[in-house]
Motif scaffolding. Structure first.
Motif, PDB file in Angstrom:
ATOM      1  N   GLY A  94    -140.541  27.205  77.579  1.00  0.00           N
ATOM      2  CA  GLY A  94    -139.619  26.243  76.978  1.00  0.00           C
ATOM      3  C   GLY A  94    -138.608  25.728  77.979  1.00  0.00           C
ATOM      4  N   ALA A  95    -137.945  26.673  78.659  1.00  0.00           N
ATOM      5  CA  ALA A  95    -136.906  26.259  79.615  1.00  0.00           C
ATOM      6  C   ALA A  95    -137.495  25.349  80.686  1.00  0.00           C
ATOM      7  CB  ALA A  95    -136.267  27.486  80.252  1.00  0.00           C
ATOM      8  N   GLU A  96    -138.730  25.632  81.080  1.00  0.00           N
ATOM      9  CA  GLU A  96    -139.355  24.817  82.118  1.00  0.00           C
ATOM     10  C   GLU A  96    -139.607  23.389  81.624  1.00  0.00           C
ATOM     11  OE1 GLU A  96    -142.824  26.938  83.981  1.00  0.00           O
ATOM     12  OE2 GLU A  96    -143.216  24.884  84.641  1.00  0.00           O
ATOM     13  N   ALA A  97    -139.918  23.252  80.342  1.00  0.00           N
ATOM     14  CA  ALA A  97    -140.105  21.894  79.790  1.00  0.00           C
ATOM     15  C   ALA A  97    -138.764  21.167  79.759  1.00  0.00           C
ATOM     16  CB  ALA A  97    -140.698  21.985  78.378  1.00  0.00           C
ATOM     17  N   VAL A  98    -137.700  21.905  79.460  1.00  0.00           N
ATOM     18  CA  VAL A  98    -136.355  21.302  79.474  1.00  0.00           C
ATOM     19  C   VAL A  98    -135.994  20.902  80.896  1.00  0.00           C
ATOM     20  CG1 VAL A  98    -133.897  21.775  79.067  1.00  0.00           C
ATOM     21  CG2 VAL A  98    -135.607  22.567  77.411  1.00  0.00           C
ATOM     22  N   GLU A  99    -136.294  21.783  81.865  1.00  0.00           N
ATOM     23  CA  GLU A  99    -136.018  21.450  83.275  1.00  0.00           C
ATOM     24  C   GLU A  99    -136.765  20.175  83.669  1.00  0.00           C
ATOM     25  OE1 GLU A  99    -134.214  23.407  85.627  1.00  0.00           O
ATOM     26  OE2 GLU A  99    -133.599  24.867  84.137  1.00  0.00           O
TER      27      GLU A  99
ATOM     28  N   ALA B 276    -125.483  25.021  71.347  1.00  0.00           N
ATOM     29  CA  ALA B 276    -126.796  24.643  71.910  1.00  0.00           C
ATOM     30  C   ALA B 276    -127.457  25.808  72.644  1.00  0.00           C
ATOM     31  CB  ALA B 276    -126.616  23.478  72.872  1.00  0.00           C
ATOM     32  N   PHE B 277    -128.791  25.853  72.559  1.00  0.00           N
ATOM     33  CA  PHE B 277    -129.566  26.779  73.394  1.00  0.00           C
ATOM     34  C   PHE B 277    -130.769  26.014  73.916  1.00  0.00           C
ATOM     35  CE2 PHE B 277    -130.821  30.999  74.818  1.00  0.00           C
ATOM     36  CZ  PHE B 277    -132.148  30.785  75.117  1.00  0.00           C
ATOM     37  N   HIS B 278    -130.888  25.897  75.234  1.00  0.00           N
ATOM     38  CA  HIS B 278    -132.007  25.133  75.792  1.00  0.00           C
ATOM     39  C   HIS B 278    -132.685  25.881  76.911  1.00  0.00           C
ATOM     40  CE1 HIS B 278    -131.089  21.818  73.210  1.00  0.00           C
ATOM     41  NE2 HIS B 278    -129.829  21.893  73.571  1.00  0.00           N
ATOM     42  N   GLY B 279    -132.505  27.211  76.981  1.00  0.00           N
ATOM     43  CA  GLY B 279    -133.188  27.978  78.009  1.00  0.00           C
ATOM     44  C   GLY B 279    -132.197  28.636  78.946  1.00  0.00           C
ATOM     45  N   LYS B 280    -132.743  29.442  79.858  1.00  0.00           N
ATOM     46  CA  LYS B 280    -131.880  30.247  80.728  1.00  0.00           C
ATOM     47  C   LYS B 280    -132.218  30.092  82.208  1.00  0.00           C
ATOM     48  CE  LYS B 280    -131.178  33.784  77.135  1.00  0.00           C
ATOM     49  NZ  LYS B 280    -131.555  35.148  76.687  1.00  0.00           N
TER      50      LYS B 280
ATOM     51  N   VAL C 284    -134.713  15.486  72.509  1.00  0.00           N
ATOM     52  CA  VAL C 284    -134.780  16.290  71.279  1.00  0.00           C
ATOM     53  C   VAL C 284    -135.613  17.534  71.565  1.00  0.00           C
ATOM     54  CG1 VAL C 284    -135.594  16.336  68.890  1.00  0.00           C
ATOM     55  CG2 VAL C 284    -134.487  14.266  69.809  1.00  0.00           C
ATOM     56  N   ASP C 285    -134.938  18.674  71.548  1.00  0.00           N
ATOM     57  CA  ASP C 285    -135.573  19.932  71.905  1.00  0.00           C
ATOM     58  C   ASP C 285    -136.148  20.580  70.645  1.00  0.00           C
ATOM     59  OD1 ASP C 285    -134.504  22.894  73.795  1.00  0.00           O
ATOM     60  OD2 ASP C 285    -136.263  22.486  72.564  1.00  0.00           O
ATOM     61  N   GLU C 286    -137.478  20.470  70.494  1.00  0.00           N
ATOM     62  CA  GLU C 286    -138.167  21.020  69.313  1.00  0.00           C
ATOM     63  C   GLU C 286    -138.925  22.297  69.672  1.00  0.00           C
ATOM     64  OE1 GLU C 286    -138.464  19.848  66.091  1.00  0.00           O
ATOM     65  OE2 GLU C 286    -138.015  17.695  66.080  1.00  0.00           O
ATOM     66  N   ILE C 287    -138.452  22.969  70.733  1.00  0.00           N
ATOM     67  CA  ILE C 287    -139.162  24.154  71.212  1.00  0.00           C
ATOM     68  C   ILE C 287    -139.219  25.236  70.143  1.00  0.00           C
ATOM     69  CG2 ILE C 287    -138.854  26.100  72.821  1.00  0.00           C
ATOM     70  CD1 ILE C 287    -138.112  23.822  74.913  1.00  0.00           C
ATOM     71  N   GLN C 288    -138.133  25.386  69.377  1.00  0.00           N
ATOM     72  CA  GLN C 288    -138.154  26.415  68.332  1.00  0.00           C
ATOM     73  C   GLN C 288    -138.373  25.786  66.951  1.00  0.00           C
ATOM     74  OE1 GLN C 288    -135.597  30.334  66.884  1.00  0.00           O
ATOM     75  NE2 GLN C 288    -135.066  29.334  68.771  1.00  0.00           N
ATOM     76  N   SER C 289    -137.836  24.573  66.752  1.00  0.00           N
ATOM     77  CA  SER C 289    -137.887  23.965  65.407  1.00  0.00           C
ATOM     78  C   SER C 289    -139.172  23.177  65.175  1.00  0.00           C
ATOM     79  CB  SER C 289    -136.691  23.014  65.249  1.00  0.00           C
ATOM     80  OG  SER C 289    -136.751  22.009  66.263  1.00  0.00           O
TER      81      SER C 289
ATOM     82  N   LEU D  33    -129.025  36.998  60.845  1.00  0.00           N
ATOM     83  CA  LEU D  33    -130.401  37.450  61.071  1.00  0.00           C
ATOM     84  C   LEU D  33    -131.297  36.244  60.918  1.00  0.00           C
ATOM     85  CD1 LEU D  33    -130.640  40.851  59.123  1.00  0.00           C
ATOM     86  CD2 LEU D  33    -129.846  40.397  61.457  1.00  0.00           C
ATOM     87  N   ARG D  34    -132.166  36.012  61.933  1.00  0.00           N
ATOM     88  CA  ARG D  34    -133.044  34.856  61.908  1.00  0.00           C
ATOM     89  C   ARG D  34    -134.402  35.298  61.377  1.00  0.00           C
ATOM     90  NH1 ARG D  34    -133.627  33.482  66.854  1.00  0.00           N
ATOM     91  NH2 ARG D  34    -133.168  35.671  67.205  1.00  0.00           N
ATOM     92  N   MET D  35    -134.989  34.497  60.479  1.00  0.00           N
ATOM     93  CA  MET D  35    -136.306  34.831  59.924  1.00  0.00           C
ATOM     94  C   MET D  35    -137.266  33.689  60.238  1.00  0.00           C
ATOM     95  SD  MET D  35    -135.231  36.516  56.312  1.00  0.00           S
ATOM     96  CE  MET D  35    -134.151  37.950  56.361  1.00  0.00           C
TER      97      MET D  35
END
Ligand code: 5B6
Length: 523
Positions: free
Chosen positions: A120-125, A206-210, A314-319, A485-487
């Motif tokens: 994911g982070a690499e796609a954002v990069e 926001a979270f877009h990778g590390k 638009v970061d749809e990596i998780q959604s 808690l995320r489900m």
């Protein structure tokens, strides 16, 4: 004796200690659909209901039989996996299928070009690098245009044109310095502006990778601040303040001076220049605590970014990949993207692949010559991604209906629990199978054990440990909202599993309401 490494743990040992202290450090030995298995001390398989779902990578569940069978066929057939610099027919088919689905959901017809990556982070990069290449090319074209305007002004004055008095004033020079003084001042001011590093925009949470660039787009300070010196900075926009974005853009005043010659007069005007490289946002924030971005905020982002010619990523990596009940969560709020990023479930829970999709009107073909990655669009992952898309699109998008229907069922169970335990459950949020249940902070509880973990920000992890050990349900808090808690189960979630979740959550809420710390903090 030798100081060899036998016996000591070398793969992130500290994290393992942290997980052990919360009682969640279990080694799993088998996985299928929504279930992970571990072996107890008698070697018996123990099933665990997995709601972490690979942090969103398992929309089809663990080891989906059709994906696994396809992987077997590919490997048995000797599929070329690493055949770089060849036509990559499978990657092209994935890109074509993604375009077909996006066009169907958004009603748009403009093509999106695909740059594949491995995480994911690499796609954002990749998306952000492309946006910066595009910004640089736009800046170069603007600088050329301004230089040509300065030449025209110089020629016009030589031929008798006059310079407006205000021009000298706003450029900080005196009329006696003449056109050369004015041009010099304008060039100095513009060079200063053009030398400013690009800025990014993203919502708070926001979270877009590390990775080096992407981590600066991640709001969590523990993840981001130690590495701030390594990459361009982001201005984080509060999501609940409508004019916050416009205010931030005004504060940065990204303007450049242009000498315009008209009807024998030279004037100085201000022109906007693209200081902002991209606005990056998740339609449903994952790490930020399962926060659904509203249509109003989405419209404001669209409006302001249009005005300052700043692309929206638009970061749809998780959604994405059907988790929200549509292929793209952003299509549910009418959010139009210049770039999309997808990863996680794109690999079908078996392969690793990700993609940055770039709208044709932004696409710079030069990027293909300066960006690449050894494993990107490999023959195995691309064909697994294709199979994944086919399974999601089958039966007229049955998978999306399942995500929507099962998500609504689970959300209503969570809502009832919140209604029964208002002093324990603060909020339930999410869409489709991307849901979160937020617990009140229990710092004020009478139970010393619960108060201790709450004050340490550990309540989410302790509840996770309790759910695992007492109810065989695996769930984690989100990184930046530790009481949420995320489900994120797969579309195979069934009524029996939903009932198990309901019973387990009610049991935990009773313990917290009764402030019975001894039963919560797992020995
Ligand atoms: C929107 C978005 N954009 C880019 C990324 C980065 O993808 P990669 O992790 O594949 O590099 C993610 C990946 N999400 C990672 C994630 C999401 C999450 O909700 C929890 C955890 C996590 C990971 C380890 C420990 C605790 N939490 N990790 C994401 O959600």
């Amino acid at each position: 004796g030798t100081t060899g490494t036998t016996g000591i743990k070398l793969a992130e040992p500290h994290l393992e200690d942290v997980l052990s202290s919360a009682g969640i450090n279990v080694e799993y030995t088998r996985a299928e659909r929504n279930t992970l298995y571990y072996r107890d001390q008698d070697g018996q398989e123990v099933p665990v209901l997995d709601l972490v779902g690979g942090f969103g990578s398992l929309i089809l569940g663990h080891n989906d039989p059709e994906i696994v069978a396809h992987a077997r066929e590919l490997l048995a057939a000797g599929t070329p996996i690493h055949a770089q610099f060849s036509p990559h027919p499978h990657a092209n088919r994935v890109a074509a299928e993604l375009n077909r689905v996006i066009h169907r959901e958004t009603g748009d017809t403009e093509p999106y070009f695909a740059v594949f990556a491995n995480s994911g982070a690499e796609a954002v990069e990749a998306a952000v690098k492309h946006a910066e290449l595009d910004r640089g090319l736009r800046l170069a074209a603007l600088a050329e245009e301004l230089a040509a305007h300065r030449d025209s002004a110089r020629e016009a004055v030589a031929a008798g044109a006059r310079v407006e008095a205000a021009a000298f004033e706003s450029a900080g020079t005196a009329p006696e310095d003449g056109i050369e003084g004015l041009i010099e001042a304008v060039e100095r001011s513009n060079d200063r502006q053009l030398a400013r590093p690009p800025l990014f925009l993203a919502p708070e949470g926001a979270f877009h990778g590390k990775l080096m660039g992407s981590v600066q787009l991640t709001h969590n300070e523990a993840f981001r601040l130690p590495f701030s010196a390594l990459a361009a900075q982001t201005r984080f926009i509060p999501v609940d303040q409508p004019d916050a974005l416009a205010k931030t853009v005004r504060e940065e005043r990204a303007v450049i001076l242009d000498l315009v010659t008209e009807d024998g007069t030279v004037r100085l005007t201000e022109r906007p220049f693209p200081l902002f490289c991209a606005f990056v946002l998740e339609p449903i924030q994952g790490e930020g605590g399962i926060k659904v971005i509203g249509e109003e905020f989405a419209r404001e982002v669209q409006r302001v970014c249009q005005e300052i010619d700043c692309p929206v990523v638009v970061d749809e990596i998780q959604s994405g990949m059907g988790r929200s009940g549509a292929f793209l969560a952003s299509s549910l709020i009418g959010l139009r993207a210049d770039y999309y990023t997808l990863a996680k479930s794109l690999g079908g829970g078996v392969a690793k692949t990700s993609v940055a999709l770039i709208r044709q009107d932004r696409y710079r073909k030069e990027f293909e010559l300066v960006h690449s990655s050894t494993f990107a669009k490999d023959g195995f992952s691309s064909q697994i991604a294709l199979k994944t898309l086919q399974l999601l699109e089958a039966d007229d998008g049955r998978a999306y209906r399942l995500a929507r229907e099962k998500g609504e069922k689970l959300l209503s169970v969570l809502e009832l629990i919140r209604a029964d335990f208002p002093e324990v459950v603060k909020d339930v949020r999410g869409r489709g199978l991307m849901l979160g249940i937020e617990f009140h902070d229990q710092a004020g509880t009478a139970s010393p054990e619960i108060r201790a973990v709450a004050e340490a920000g550990f309540l989410g992890y302790v509840i996770s440990g309790h759910l695992l050990n007492e109810h065989r349900i695996r769930v984690f808090p989100t990184g930046s909202s530790v009481n949420t808690l995320r489900m994120e189960p797969s579309i195979h979630l069934d009524d029996e599993e939903i009932e198990r979740i309901r019973r387990a959550l009610r049991a935990v809420c009773e313990i917290i309401r009764d402030q019975d710390g001894g039963r919560l903090v797992h020995a």
